[in-house]
Scaffold this motif. Structure first.
Motif, mmCIF file in Angstrom:
data_model
loop_
_atom_site.group_PDB
_atom_site.id
_atom_site.type_symbol
_atom_site.label_atom_id
_atom_site.label_comp_id
_atom_site.label_asym_id
_atom_site.label_seq_id
_atom_site.Cartn_x
_atom_site.Cartn_y
_atom_site.Cartn_z
ATOM 1 N N UNK A 1 0.813 -1.096 0.084
ATOM 2 C CA UNK A 1 0.156 0.128 -0.047
ATOM 3 C C UNK A 1 0.923 1.284 0.021
ATOM 4 N N UNK A 2 0.726 2.175 -0.897
ATOM 5 C CA UNK A 2 1.320 3.267 -1.060
ATOM 6 C C UNK A 2 1.273 4.209 -0.191
ATOM 7 N N UNK A 3 2.273 4.771 0.654
ATOM 8 C CA UNK A 3 2.059 5.953 1.762
ATOM 9 C C UNK A 3 1.938 7.011 1.075
ATOM 10 N N UNK A 4 2.945 7.452 0.268
ATOM 11 C CA UNK A 4 3.383 8.607 -0.427
ATOM 12 C C UNK A 4 3.763 8.331 -1.703
ATOM 13 N N UNK A 5 3.319 9.284 -2.537
ATOM 14 C CA UNK A 5 3.812 9.240 -4.053
ATOM 15 C C UNK A 5 4.916 10.369 -4.261
ATOM 16 N N UNK A 6 6.066 10.228 -4.170
ATOM 17 C CA UNK A 6 6.980 11.275 -4.348
ATOM 18 C C UNK A 6 7.219 11.422 -5.842
ATOM 19 N N UNK A 7 7.345 12.571 -5.992
ATOM 20 C CA UNK A 7 7.947 13.146 -7.371
ATOM 21 C C UNK A 7 6.831 12.731 -8.668
ATOM 22 N N UNK A 8 5.723 12.352 -8.159
ATOM 23 C CA UNK A 8 4.456 12.394 -9.257
ATOM 24 C C UNK A 8 3.802 13.445 -9.456
ATOM 25 N N UNK A 9 3.474 13.912 -10.579
ATOM 26 C CA UNK A 9 2.749 14.724 -10.701
ATOM 27 C C UNK A 9 1.418 15.137 -9.900
ATOM 28 N N UNK B 1 -8.358 -2.912 -2.340
ATOM 29 C CA UNK B 1 -7.679 -2.154 -1.111
ATOM 30 C C UNK B 1 -7.114 -0.948 -2.043
ATOM 31 N N UNK B 2 -7.570 0.352 -1.568
ATOM 32 C CA UNK B 2 -7.249 1.694 -2.031
ATOM 33 C C UNK B 2 -5.500 1.812 -1.982
ATOM 34 N N UNK B 3 -5.422 2.452 -2.898
ATOM 35 C CA UNK B 3 -3.796 2.969 -3.068
ATOM 36 C C UNK B 3 -2.972 1.807 -3.214
ATOM 37 N N UNK B 4 -3.401 0.694 -4.062
ATOM 38 C CA UNK B 4 -2.469 -0.636 -4.093
ATOM 39 C C UNK B 4 -2.348 -0.991 -5.482
ATOM 40 N N UNK B 5 -1.154 -0.875 -5.911
ATOM 41 C CA UNK B 5 -0.987 -1.135 -7.557
ATOM 42 C C UNK B 5 -0.723 -2.652 -7.466
ATOM 43 N N UNK C 1 3.002 -1.423 4.347
ATOM 44 C CA UNK C 1 3.148 -0.025 3.750
ATOM 45 C C UNK C 1 4.215 0.479 3.344
ATOM 46 N N UNK C 2 4.328 1.117 2.201
ATOM 47 C CA UNK C 2 6.001 1.687 1.833
ATOM 48 C C UNK C 2 5.592 2.912 1.126
ATOM 49 N N UNK C 3 6.713 3.616 1.063
ATOM 50 C CA UNK C 3 6.717 4.620 0.349
ATOM 51 C C UNK C 3 7.044 4.759 -1.134
ATOM 52 N N UNK C 4 6.003 5.167 -1.889
ATOM 53 C CA UNK C 4 6.268 5.051 -3.454
ATOM 54 C C UNK C 4 7.218 6.405 -3.844
ATOM 55 N N UNK C 5 8.165 5.901 -4.409
ATOM 56 C CA UNK C 5 9.268 6.844 -4.802
ATOM 57 C C UNK C 5 8.821 7.340 -6.276
ATOM 58 N N UNK C 6 9.568 8.397 -6.798
ATOM 59 C CA UNK C 6 9.539 8.596 -8.254
ATOM 60 C C UNK C 6 10.100 7.658 -9.077
ATOM 61 N N UNK C 7 9.840 7.767 -10.342
ATOM 62 C CA UNK C 7 10.678 6.719 -11.118
ATOM 63 C C UNK C 7 12.111 6.955 -11.110
ATOM 64 N N UNK C 8 12.776 5.794 -11.480
ATOM 65 C CA UNK C 8 14.236 6.106 -11.179
ATOM 66 C C UNK C 8 14.650 6.784 -12.213
ATOM 67 N N UNK C 9 14.352 6.650 -13.537
ATOM 68 C CA UNK C 9 14.756 7.173 -14.748
ATOM 69 C C UNK C 9 13.470 6.898 -15.764
ATOM 70 N N UNK C 10 13.668 7.698 -17.059
ATOM 71 C CA UNK C 10 12.551 7.312 -17.917
ATOM 72 C C UNK C 10 11.320 8.033 -17.687
ATOM 73 N N UNK C 11 10.222 7.857 -18.431
ATOM 74 C CA UNK C 11 8.798 8.385 -18.195
ATOM 75 C C UNK C 11 7.920 7.279 -18.151
ATOM 76 N N UNK C 12 6.677 7.892 -17.718
ATOM 77 C CA UNK C 12 5.626 6.808 -17.328
ATOM 78 C C UNK C 12 5.026 6.196 -18.904
ATOM 79 N N UNK C 13 4.837 5.085 -18.538
ATOM 80 C CA UNK C 13 4.423 4.280 -19.741
ATOM 81 C C UNK C 13 2.719 4.231 -19.748
#
Ligand code: UDP
Ligand code: MG
Length: 355
Positions: free
Chosen positions: A129-137, A160-164, A202-214
């Protein structure tokens, strides 16, 4: 201690990673994945599913797999989409526990250790479950939040909400999933559907390491529609509710029209209102025909019983693993020397037996 599994025998842990044009991420992914896997002290395999990448992702992975026997690659014949790529990976994963993880390191490999710990406590599914979504728009975050809540509401299934798709599944769950071969796949919903004992980390969702969203907006909308329609007929019901409501309104309008006709003098008959009503109703009908079309289209897709994916090439995947994935399969093998098509046995049970 680095212990990739060597056959015979199944590894304790499989990691499934869908990869689509992730060239700038792969070196770092390899590094972090290896560090995590070696710290776990389990036998493992990592299955990369190349989803028709057009960059050098596959070459990079193939080079890594030449060194690392625990790295396995399934190259699909074209881009089939994230959910199908995950499915292909799950079909070939032979571990006692299987983790699905994005390639872009937004799902930190380090969380896998915690998932394994919960699994050992006796849970069959451990989802992240994503706690925070860093560096996403803001737009991405808002649309994702809306998506999770809407699907949960409308689909009437307890997703479940906020679960990928970042989750660990026991082999029992994976085998059950293999029995579900529908074309429009919403894997996280299917996992809820199969049941078993589930828990969250629970975990902190970081930004993409590199590249762009697909996942551009168009793909996200499609994904949301798949999520809702594959678990619910509520939109169909909405059309009948709206039908009843507009019927009531139409009756009221008819009453009003009659009243003016008989009791009001010199009224120019309402051409404007008529036009409005007609156009509104027409719009409503078009919309609802569209909703129907969504479902009819899906019925058509399912009825065709096409294979879910076509494999062009595999690396480091032993024959036995492939056979294990063949029951109930709907995938085609395009590698030379494998004559069998996919459609046979589409209704077979998900069993543990080799074909
Ligand atoms: N992906 C894939 N096929 C696709 C799109 C994406 O296999 O058609 C993979 C992608 O390489 C990544 C994961 O699915 O490992 C999630 O994609 P992405 O990070 O672009 O989605 P987001 O995190 O932005 O929702
Ligand atoms: Mg991502």
């Amino acid at each position: 201690m680095n212990r990739p599994s060597d056959e015979p025998g199944r590894p304790e842990l499989s990691i499934v990673v869908p990869v689509y044009n992730e060239e700038p991420v792969i070196a770092e992914l390899d590094k972090r994945l290896r560090a995590t896997l070696s710290s776990l002290g389990m036998t493992w395999e990592a299955i990369f599913v190349d989803d028709g990448s057009t960059d050098r992702s596959l070459q990079l992975l193939t080079a890594l797999a030449a060194e690392e026997r625990g790295y396995r690659i399934i190259a699909l014949s074209r881009n089939f989409g994230h959910q199908i790529a995950i499915t292909a990976g799950l079909d070939h994963a032979s571990g006692d526990a299987v983790v699905v993880m994005d390639a872009d390191l937004q799902d930190p490999p380090e969380v896998v250790a915690e998932m394994v710990a919960r699994w050992r406590e006796g849970f069959d599914v451990v989802y992240g479950v994503r706690l925070a979504r860093e560096a996403e728009t803001i737009f991405k975050r808002a649309s994702a939040a809306l998506f999770y809540r809407l699907t949960r509401r409308v689909a009437g299934i307890d997703i479940p909400v906020d679960t990928g798709d970042f989750r660990l599944m026991g082999r029992n769950v994976v085998l059950a999933l293999r029995g579900l071969r529908e074309t429009h796949r919403f894997v996280r919903g299917l996992v809820v559907w199969v049941g078993f004992k589930q828990t969250a980390v629970r975990y902190k969702r970081e930004g993409r390491y590199a590249g762009s969203t697909k996942y551009p907006l168009t793909k996200m909308v499609r994904f949301a529609v798949d999520g809702i329609t594959s678990f619910s007929v509520v939109p169909l019901r909405v059309s009948s509710y709206l039908g009843v409501a507009s019927g009531v309104v139409a009756l009221a309008l008819a009453g009003w029209a009659l009243y003016t006709k008989f009791y009001v003098r010199g009224v120019v008959q309402g051409w404007t209102s008529m036009l409005i009503v007609i156009s509104l109703v027409a719009a409503l009908q078009f919309f609802m025909i569209g909703v129907l079309g969504e479902y009819v289209g899906r019925i058509y897709e399912e009825v065709k019983r096409r294979p879910l994916y076509v494999i062009r090439e595999r690396t480091n995947l032993p024959q036995g693993v492939r056979d294990a994935s063949r029951q109930g399969d709907r995938h085609l093998e395009a590698t030379p020397g494998s004559a069998q098509g996919g459609a046979a046995g589409a209704n077979a049970q998900a069993g543990d037996q080799l074909a």
